[in-house]
Design a protein around this motif. Structure first.
Motif, PDB file in Angstrom:
ATOM      1  N   TYR A 159       4.667  -7.898   4.451  1.00 48.36           N
ATOM      2  CA  TYR A 159       4.637  -7.126   3.830  1.00 48.36           C
ATOM      3  C   TYR A 159       4.642  -7.105   2.510  1.00 48.36           C
ATOM      4  CZ  TYR A 159       4.954  -2.501   2.379  1.00 48.36           C
ATOM      5  OH  TYR A 159       5.077  -1.422   2.118  1.00 48.36           O
ATOM      6  N   ILE A 162       1.946  -9.072   0.274  1.00 46.73           N
ATOM      7  CA  ILE A 162       0.939  -8.636   0.314  1.00 46.73           C
ATOM      8  C   ILE A 162       0.835  -7.457  -0.382  1.00 46.73           C
ATOM      9  CG2 ILE A 162      -1.028  -6.716   1.745  1.00 46.73           C
ATOM     10  CD1 ILE A 162      -0.296  -8.430   4.222  1.00 46.73           C
ATOM     11  N   ARG A 163       1.759  -7.137  -0.324  1.00 45.59           N
ATOM     12  CA  ARG A 163       1.904  -5.172  -1.592  1.00 45.59           C
ATOM     13  C   ARG A 163       1.975  -5.466  -3.289  1.00 45.59           C
ATOM     14  NH1 ARG A 163       2.673   0.196  -1.832  1.00 45.59           N
ATOM     15  NH2 ARG A 163       4.344  -0.594  -2.997  1.00 45.59           N
ATOM     16  N   ALA A 165       0.577  -8.387  -3.869  1.00 43.89           N
ATOM     17  CA  ALA A 165      -0.420  -9.281  -4.225  1.00 43.89           C
ATOM     18  C   ALA A 165      -1.323  -8.305  -4.956  1.00 43.89           C
ATOM     19  CB  ALA A 165      -0.575 -10.422  -3.642  1.00 43.89           C
ATOM     20  N   SER A 166      -1.570  -7.061  -3.894  1.00 43.71           N
ATOM     21  CA  SER A 166      -2.282  -5.645  -4.325  1.00 43.71           C
ATOM     22  C   SER A 166      -1.969  -5.342  -5.433  1.00 43.71           C
ATOM     23  CB  SER A 166      -1.796  -4.969  -3.370  1.00 43.71           C
ATOM     24  OG  SER A 166      -2.597  -3.449  -3.467  1.00 43.71           O
ATOM     25  N   ALA A 167      -0.395  -4.779  -5.732  1.00 41.90           N
ATOM     26  CA  ALA A 167       0.069  -4.524  -6.948  1.00 41.90           C
ATOM     27  C   ALA A 167      -0.336  -5.231  -8.050  1.00 41.90           C
ATOM     28  CB  ALA A 167       1.201  -4.269  -6.842  1.00 41.90           C
ATOM     29  N   GLU A 169      -3.032  -7.440  -8.574  1.00 45.30           N
ATOM     30  CA  GLU A 169      -4.361  -6.990  -8.194  1.00 45.30           C
ATOM     31  C   GLU A 169      -5.337  -5.995  -9.438  1.00 45.30           C
ATOM     32  OE1 GLU A 169      -9.033  -7.911  -8.134  1.00 45.30           O
ATOM     33  OE2 GLU A 169      -6.342  -9.018  -7.611  1.00 45.30           O
ATOM     34  N   ALA A 170      -4.246  -4.658  -8.364  1.00 43.38           N
ATOM     35  CA  ALA A 170      -4.311  -3.214  -9.206  1.00 43.38           C
ATOM     36  C   ALA A 170      -4.579  -3.221 -10.886  1.00 43.38           C
ATOM     37  CB  ALA A 170      -3.819  -2.116  -8.289  1.00 43.38           C
TER      38      ALA A 170
END
Length: 191
Positions: A159, A162-163, A165-167, A169-170
């Protein structure tokens, strides 16, 4: 300043109740709509002061009225009507919104600064409540993650990856689109 001298003011009041303000060129060539609106406001203020002076003169003329001073009284009335007409035209160039609460306070003989103080105090109180709620949610999230990590350590690591990587990317997308991480658009300041 005499309103007749200000016929070249840049703001033009529309007949539908809207105000269109056109900037003008300064010495360095930049348009300054803010200075234009300040000038329009100053013209209205000067017109109000002139109207108050005319009302005072009219009061003096009426209080010492004699039939021989009728022409003088009519001249003062005409100048008052002319100035009120001028003030109405100048006020069309100003787009100032005054809350009804402020007008009610003034009608009640109170200081309008009380309204400002009350609004600021209300905003501070709501801000403190909102901050308390966000802090409570942060503590809840932290507590839940700690409990989950004890029970499901592998899933929590995934988790977090993923958080992250997502941050990332954003953040990359926000930078490419001139958008701040909180979703606001960046504004370039032009000097």
């Amino acid at each position: 300043m005499d309103p007749a001298q200000n016929t070249n003011a840049a703001g033009i009041g529309g007949s539908n109740g809207t105000t269109t303000t056109t900037g003008y060129q300064t010495n360095d060539g930049t348009a300054t709509a803010s200075e234009d609106s300040k000038e329009n406001l100053n013209q209205v203020i000067n017109s109000i002061q002139k109207t108050l002076g005319l009302l005072h003169q009219l009061h003096l003329t009426v209080s010492s009225f004699t039939p021989a001073s009728q022409l003088h009284l009519l001249q003062r009335l005409n100048s008052l009507v002319s100035e009120l007409n001028s003030m109405a035209k100048l006020s069309e160039k100003c787009n100032i919104q005054v809350p009804m609460e402020v007008l009610s306070l003034i009608d009640d003989g109170k200081n309008p600064d009380e309204f400002t103080r009350d609004v600021i105090n209300s905003c501070v109180a709501r801000n403190q409540v909102t901050k308390g709620k966000t802090d409570a949610f942060k503590d809840l999230r932290k507590h839940i993650l700690e409990e989950l990590e004890e029970t499901f350590p592998d899933e929590v690591d995934k988790y977090r990856e993923i958080r992250a990587a997502s941050a990332a990317e954003a953040k990359r997308q926000a930078q490419s689109q001139n958008v701040l991480p909180n979703g606001d658009a960046k504004v370039k300041s032009e000097l």
